[in-house]
Scaffold this active site. Structure first.
Site, mmCIF file in Angstrom:
data_model
loop_
_atom_site.group_PDB
_atom_site.id
_atom_site.type_symbol
_atom_site.label_atom_id
_atom_site.label_comp_id
_atom_site.label_asym_id
_atom_site.label_seq_id
_atom_site.Cartn_x
_atom_site.Cartn_y
_atom_site.Cartn_z
ATOM 1 N N SER A 40 -9.601 -1.742 7.153
ATOM 2 C CA SER A 40 -9.045 -1.510 5.818
ATOM 3 C C SER A 40 -8.247 -2.656 5.235
ATOM 4 O O SER A 40 -7.814 -2.583 4.087
ATOM 5 C CB SER A 40 -8.194 -0.232 5.821
ATOM 6 O OG SER A 40 -9.014 0.900 5.975
ATOM 7 N N SER A 69 -9.382 0.932 3.153
ATOM 8 C CA SER A 69 -8.631 1.824 2.283
ATOM 9 C C SER A 69 -7.515 1.118 1.525
ATOM 10 O O SER A 69 -6.880 1.697 0.654
ATOM 11 C CB SER A 69 -8.017 2.966 3.106
ATOM 12 O OG SER A 69 -7.119 2.466 4.077
ATOM 13 N N LYS A 102 0.853 -1.189 0.000
ATOM 14 C CA LYS A 102 0.000 0.000 0.000
ATOM 15 C C LYS A 102 0.890 1.240 0.000
ATOM 16 O O LYS A 102 1.924 1.262 0.682
ATOM 17 C CB LYS A 102 -0.862 -0.052 1.261
ATOM 18 C CG LYS A 102 -1.945 0.985 1.406
ATOM 19 C CD LYS A 102 -2.768 0.660 2.648
ATOM 20 C CE LYS A 102 -3.923 1.614 2.841
ATOM 21 N NZ LYS A 102 -4.787 1.205 3.991
#
Length: 469
Positions: free
Chosen positions: A181, A157, A81
């Site tokens: 997330s 996310s 990420k």
């Protein structure tokens, strides 16, 4: 010619590289080729570190040629990420503003540990702005898309992480989980995800969101790969004040111990409300496979979710106050407005939320005196359509973005370890949370592995890549 490693697990790739049946460079080139072929649909990557990956892979091959141990993840491609610091890149954290930061001079601790175990970093992944997102829709980089239907959300996310693993671009990806997330993209994209106990894995040199709730963890298509990555990343780290000093407790060797003797319960009450039929079906399949006949009530879960919201928005706002003052128009408006609202929450309300948090944690830990595992929905529904604003839960129309994490927030609020397991329903998969007591990732992963062996939990092959948009 590029070697085809489609369908190979991280464990299989590493073994083939160690046995010199496959080179680390070939495994790397295969991953890069998949990204070129498929990511125009998925939009899961924001940065490709191809030169670095090739250099790392060549060093691994040289080490093996010299008869040295290349590590348990030898030659395995992975991605992170884009809130992880990657040497030579600006740490975007899904934002426009962060692109002006100086380039990172060092990798995040978890990247260093993955590469020390032989893994090869391929690139950085799309995410919701500043991790304040459950949908995977980024206004700056575009949405990461669902590998089973590109018209649907990947979840957030860590949407790019779920999409990249669900789309079989890489066998392992790293993400973060503050309120859900990791578990939400795992559920929507049909992959396994691990949110470890709070403090288990170092967060050093990753961009924060809510320091008292942030966790980092892996995604994978197989539980054994999840365990390999988790084992590689464990250990104390003085660079993260919240990181535990507990000794490394490997889990790969215990996966096959099975689940005999484990006491498994289904979360009742709150966790059986606000769900679509597919979530009910997924939990039912898992409960039946585990012979879970006990139901436990997690006390005041709705209040826990509300308290999590208060702490999230106020801590998040405090982190971003300077950016909000200087560059308000460079935020995603939905993120900006929630942060501004958080800056106006009265201090006594935050104090009450923190006091409740301590009470709630003690009450939930009491449950683990009589059970070893609690199962609950990961999301209330399968992935909604991109751009979908509302859905109906228990007869009430509610905003999608705010309510996707309705079942994950009460768990991360007190830092419990959870494995999200994908149940391959048609036409879309959905996840179930396997929740354990603090520091018992081994139990949650054993249960997930058993479900995978039974065929109840599985990462389905990506079905949406041929459909395009």
């Amino acid at each position: 010619m590029t070697v085809n490693t489609d369908g190979l697990s991280a464990q299989q790739i590493a073994q083939a590289v160690i046995d010199r049946k496959l080179s680390a460079l070939d495994a790397t080139e295969a991953a890069l080729a998949r990204i070129v072929a498929r990511d125009s649909v998925l939009n899961s990557f924001t940065d490709i570190t191809a030169d670095r990956a090739r250099a790392t892979a060549k060093a691994i091959d040289a080490k093996i040629d010299a008869g040295q141990n290349a590590g348990p993840l030898a030659g395995v491609p992975f991605a992170v990420k884009n809130l992880f610091d990657v040497k030579g890149l600006a740490t975007r954290a899904g934002s426009k503003i962060n692109r002006d930061l100086a380039l990172s001079s060092r990798d995040a601790t978890l990247i260093e540990r993955m590469e020390a175990a032989g893994a090869v970093l391929i690139g950085a992944l799309n995410m919701g702005e500043y991790a304040y997102d459950f949908t995977g829709e980024n206004v700056h980089d575009g949405p990461s898309r669902n590998p089973h239907d590109p018209t649907r959300m990947s979840g957030g996310s860590s949407g790019g992480s779920g999409s990249a693993v669900g789309g079989a671009l890489v066998p392992i990806a790293l993400g973060s989980d503050t309120n859900g997330s990791i578990r939400v993209p795992s559920s929507f994209c049909g992959v396994f995800g691990l949110k470890p106990t709070y403090g288990r894995l170092s967060r050093a040199r990753s961009f924060p969101f809510v320091a008292s709730l942030d966790h980092l963890g892996p995604f994978a298509r197989h539980v054994s790969d999840l365990a390999l990555a988790y084992d590689a990343m464990q250990g104390a780290d003085a660079d993260d004040a919240a990181c535990s000093t507990r000794p490394v407790e490997p889990v790969t060797s215990v996966l096959a111990e099975g689940i005999d003797g484990l006491r498994v319960a289904v979360a009742g009450g709150y966790f059986q409300q606000n769900v679509f039929p597919e979530a009910v079906e997924a939990v039912s399949r898992v409960a039946k496979a585990l012979d879970a006949k006990t139901t436990v009530e997690i006390p005041e879960a709705a209040r826990a979710r509300a308290a999590a919201y208060v702490i999230t928005t106020t801590e998040g706002a405090s982190l971003h106050l300077d950016r909000l003052r200087k560059r308000p128009n460079d935020f995603d408006p939905a993120v900006r407005d929630r942060l501004i609202a958080g800056a106006m929450v009265p201090a006594p309300l935050v104090d009450r939320a923190q006091k409740f948090r301590r009470w709630y944690r003690a009450k939930v830990l009491e449950l683990f005196k009589s059970v070893d595992v609690i199962i609950a929905p990961a999301t209330p529904c399968v992935a909604p359509k991109l751009g979908q604003v509302n859905f109906v839960l228990d007869g009430v129309e509610l905003p999608v973005r705010a309510n996707i994490g309705i079942h994950t927030q009460p768990i991360s609020f007190i830092g419990l370890p959870v494995v999200a397991v994908p149940v391959p329903l048609e036409p879309m998969p959905i996840g179930v949370q396997i929740i354990a007591a603090p520091w018992r990732e081994d139990i949650a992963l054993r249960v997930a592995h058993a479900l995978e062996q039974m065929g109840v939990a599985a990462a389905p092959p990506p079905r949406g890549l041929s459909r395009g948009l």
